[in-house]
Design an enzyme around this catalytic site. Structure first.
Site, PDB file in Angstrom:
ATOM      1  N   SER A  50       5.804  11.097   0.756  1.00  0.00           N
ATOM      2  CA  SER A  50       4.447  11.470   0.336  1.00  0.00           C
ATOM      3  C   SER A  50       4.450  12.138  -1.035  1.00  0.00           C
ATOM      4  O   SER A  50       3.395  12.450  -1.565  1.00  0.00           O
ATOM      5  CB  SER A  50       3.827  12.418   1.363  1.00  0.00           C
ATOM      6  OG  SER A  50       4.628  13.574   1.510  1.00  0.00           O
ATOM      7  N   HIS A  57       3.302   4.839   1.581  1.00  0.00           N
ATOM      8  CA  HIS A  57       2.928   6.176   2.054  1.00  0.00           C
ATOM      9  C   HIS A  57       1.791   6.063   3.059  1.00  0.00           C
ATOM     10  O   HIS A  57       0.624   5.919   2.690  1.00  0.00           O
ATOM     11  CB  HIS A  57       2.520   7.053   0.857  1.00  0.00           C
ATOM     12  CG  HIS A  57       2.042   8.414   1.257  1.00  0.00           C
ATOM     13  ND1 HIS A  57       1.109   9.124   0.524  1.00  0.00           N
ATOM     14  CD2 HIS A  57       2.340   9.190   2.334  1.00  0.00           C
ATOM     15  CE1 HIS A  57       0.865  10.275   1.123  1.00  0.00           C
ATOM     16  NE2 HIS A  57       1.597  10.336   2.233  1.00  0.00           N
ATOM     17  N   GLU A 102      -1.009   4.244   0.627  1.00  0.00           N
ATOM     18  CA  GLU A 102      -0.666   4.266  -0.799  1.00  0.00           C
ATOM     19  C   GLU A 102       0.591   3.417  -0.985  1.00  0.00           C
ATOM     20  O   GLU A 102       1.631   3.694  -0.379  1.00  0.00           O
ATOM     21  CB  GLU A 102      -0.392   5.698  -1.278  1.00  0.00           C
ATOM     22  CG  GLU A 102      -1.627   6.480  -1.655  1.00  0.00           C
ATOM     23  CD  GLU A 102      -1.300   7.840  -2.253  1.00  0.00           C
ATOM     24  OE1 GLU A 102      -1.967   8.229  -3.228  1.00  0.00           O
ATOM     25  OE2 GLU A 102      -0.393   8.536  -1.751  1.00  0.00           O
ATOM     26  N   ASN A 111      -1.975  13.276  -2.996  1.00  0.00           N
ATOM     27  CA  ASN A 111      -1.397  14.618  -2.881  1.00  0.00           C
ATOM     28  C   ASN A 111      -1.302  15.323  -4.224  1.00  0.00           C
ATOM     29  O   ASN A 111      -1.354  16.554  -4.289  1.00  0.00           O
ATOM     30  CB  ASN A 111      -0.021  14.547  -2.216  1.00  0.00           C
ATOM     31  CG  ASN A 111      -0.132  14.348  -0.713  1.00  0.00           C
ATOM     32  OD1 ASN A 111      -1.188  14.585  -0.133  1.00  0.00           O
ATOM     33  ND2 ASN A 111       0.929  13.907  -0.082  1.00  0.00           N
TER      34      ASN A 111
END
Length: 692
Positions: free
Chosen positions: A413, A434, A446, A484
């Protein structure tokens, strides 16, 4: 055969005129389609045919309105003109449905006197998903045919109803043999003529509305039952009001007038504009300029997953769900047994769980303690601990085990996919996938493109995402990728705001009212404050440390930032408030009153700025891709379009001015990106930015 126009033909078979529509890809109700239908029905009525069948070529019946026309000037006959011609036809009109009859497509079909469908067909009114309501009589005709309760459910959920269910509801009159729709529809038309069936106008049937008049509580109870689901959205409420108008007025024309008013209110409002924008953004995210649609893909017939924990198990379920066999590898038998047991429980707990389906999906999963059992997999996804040294060890081992051409994917991540790929002899086969937790539920994937990732690996990953029901967005390698990386900006500011005097529940409330499902502190309590916290190393240096040391680790312990009752209902905690005030006092600061406006701007504007940096660095293809990530992975309210769309609505100049103001007061955490400066100077939006 008569060609009505470029998309419509008319042919007579015995006593039945067959009007055929062919406007790829989905026979949307464009100006040309409306023209063809209007002229075609008028010619069929004037012909010596005694009945009319409307049928569509291609993969579907009319799948809805042409969304590209929304908000613009409509050309040609209106949809209402077409509907009136159909409904007032002196000859029976039969709509023959295959594929999907959605939105305007179903509204057209509801103006036929009868409807037939093949078993695979589905019907629905999904306008609510783009912030609208059915604007061509759907909210008035539907309750007259299926009843008020079912109509409310359909228009506020946008559900697609299968043909057999539609038959039971009275929405279609007959289900005909698959592959024989034309013959079935003509046979139905001839039967209608032979039996002298009446010309049924749905608009004239008030029986089900009269039933609802005696139960005024239907609407109040429906609103109450769905309050949480509809929170923040305007479209569900307007849909309810439109159906309500059908009941309270009892007059079709008055109901239509109210439907139109409520439709225009939505059409001209900001929520539908944002939801229509997002509709196209999600589709655009699949387009990668240097990886065209015809790029060859690699066959994925078997998948390996390394790790049977929460992420690994959830990832494996996605493939089992679509019949792709998965080998799950763990280090120890108890961890493997626990992981497979959790997967089984997830299946058994799922809504409408079918024991046979559970067994079928579990049969797709094979557990192993030996990585060598991954040797025949076409795709191997690691879901091990988020540490670079562990990831590298895993990929070095997989490089020796995996067959040539196998795709090696990391579920990281945050970590550098290029660094992970560097320990293999095949960096072209390495990619980041991800998944978001829980991986069997969350829609977002992702797809992280490494510097050397092959184009066919990217194409395969994007295609596979669709196959397993995910919405994929391509991102470049950078810390935290798109989602993130931007989240870290919000988290930083949330923590800083607490140290300035805003309580966690103040911050959470502002973000919840903005439209997020929950704020950062409620989310931390849900996930567990002790994720990544090590008791032996804790020295009470942060608010979180102190909370964990007190065994306030979130919902699971009954207390975290919040206090929780036996139903896990949160309430502000005086314990947490004292801890925060003690930390502020130790820092030598004085707490201050912080406005809701500042909380929102400080949490959101740095995210927008970070999104601009991501674009600037080429780590996202377009600003709308960033919005797709945030809507699907982080609960950004779709009626606000996404952070970059929201920034465009505020205006890049205003975002820049506020970032500079914060920078002057609080330092370079708020330093504006070069792209934000440039767009603001040029009077442009993030959506104007094009890579290269």
């Amino acid at each position: 055969m008569t060609e009505i126009n470029s998309v419509t033909t008319l042919v007579q078979e015995g006593d039945v005129a067959v009007l055929t529509l062919n406007s790829p890809p989905v026979n949307a109700l464009s100006a040309k389609v409306r023209e063809g239908l209007d002229l075609g029905f008028k010619q069929a009525i004037e012909s010596d045919a005694e009945a009319i069948v409307l049928i569509c070529d291609g993969r579907t019946f009319i799948a809805g309105a042409d969304i590209t026309e929304f908000g613009g000037q409509m050309a040609g006959p209106s949809l209402q003109d077409v509907q009136a011609t159909m409904e007032n036809s002196p000859k029976p009109v039969i709509a023959a449905i295959h594929g999907t009859a959605l939105g305007g497509g179903l509204e057209v079909a509801l103006c036929a006197h009868y409807r037939v469908a093949v078993p695979s067909a589905k019907v629905g009114l999904p306008e609510v998903n783009i912030g609208l309501l059915p604007g061509a009589g759907g909210t008035q005709r539907l309750p007259r045919i299926v009843g008020v309760q079912k109509a409310l459910e359909m228009v506020t959920s946008g559900q697609h109803v299968p043909a057999q269910q539609a038959l039971a509801m009275g929405l279609v009159d007959e289900v005909v043999e698959e592959g024989k729709l034309r013959e079935g529809a003509i046979a139905f038309a001839n039967k209608a003529l032979a039996e002298n069936k009446p010309l049924v106008k749905v608009r004239e049937n008030n029986a089900k509305l009269e039933e609802a008049k005696g139960k005024p509580e239907i609407f109040a109870e429906f609103r109450k039952a769905n309050a949480r689901k509809f929170r923040g959205f305007q479209a569900p409420e307007n849909n309810i009001k439109a159906v309500e108008a059908a009941v309270t007025t009892g007059s079709f024309d008055e109901g239509i007038a109210e439907e139109r008013k409520l439709f225009m209110e939505l059409m001209m409002g900001p929520q539908s504009a944002a939801q229509r924008y997002y509709f196209f953004a999600e589709r655009q995210a699949q387009k990668i300029p240097d990886v065209p649609d015809d790029t060859p893909t690699r066959p994925i017939k078997k998948v390996g997953v390394l790790g049977a924990g929460t992420m690994g198990g959830g990832i494996a379920m996605n493939f089992a769900n679509v019949g792709i066999p998965v080998t799950i590898v763990e280090l120890k038998q108890d961890a493997l047994d626990r992981g497979l047991s959790t997967i089984r429980k997830n299946y058994e707990r799922s809504r409408g769980a079918d024991p046979a389906q559970t067994e079928k999906r579990m049969s797709m999963l094979t557990g192993s303690l030996d990585r060598a059992d991954l040797a025949d997999c076409d795709l191997i996804i690691e879901a091990v601990f988020e540490r670079m040294d562990i990831k590298k060890e895993v990929f070095a081992a997989l490089d020796k085990i995996a067959k040539p051409g196998a795709i090696l994917a990391s579920n990281t991540s945050y970590l550098n996919v290029d660094e992970i790929a560097s320990v293999t002899s095949r960096p072209q086969d390495v990619i980041g996938l991800h998944f978001f937790s829980p991986a069997n539920v969350m829609k977002l994937l992702e797809v992280i493109r490494g510097e050397k990732t092959a184009k066919d690996v990217i194409a395969t990953s994007m295609k596979l995402a669709k196959q397993i029901g995910k919405i994929a967005v391509l991102a470049g390698v950078c810390p935290g990728f798109i989602g993130n990386r931007m989240l870290s900006q919000r988290q930083r500011e949330a923590q800083k705001l607490v140290m300035e005097g805003a309580m966690p529940w103040d911050i959470d409330r502002v973000l919840y009212d903005f439209g997020f499902p929950m704020g950062p502190f409620a989310m931390s309590d849900l996930a567990g404050l002790d994720i990544g916290w090590v008791k032996e190393n804790s020295k009470g240096e942060s608010i979180r440390d102190v909370l964990c040391e007190m065994d306030r680790r979130g919902q699971k312990t009954g207390a975290g930032y919040y206090d929780y009752d036996e139903n896990r209902t949160a309430k502000p905690s005086p314990v947490t408030e004292k801890i925060i005030n003690d930390f502020i006092a130790k820092s030598g600061r004085n707490p201050r009153k912080i406005s809701d406006e500042e909380i929102l701007e400080r949490c959101v504007y740095p995210m927008i700025n970070e999104g601009a940096k991501i674009l600037e660095e080429g780590k996202a293809i377009r600003s709308s891709d960033i919005d797709v990530v945030w809507v699907n992975g982080y609960g950004w309210p779709v009626y606000r379009g996404g952070p970059m769309y929201y920034g465009d609505q505020i205006g890049t100049a205003k975002v820049l001015a506020k970032m500079k103001e914060f920078q002057g007061a609080m330092g370079d955490d708020f330093k504006p990106s070069a792209l934000l400066e440039k767009l603001a100077a040029d009077g442009k939006k993030f959506s104007d930015f094009k890579q290269g």
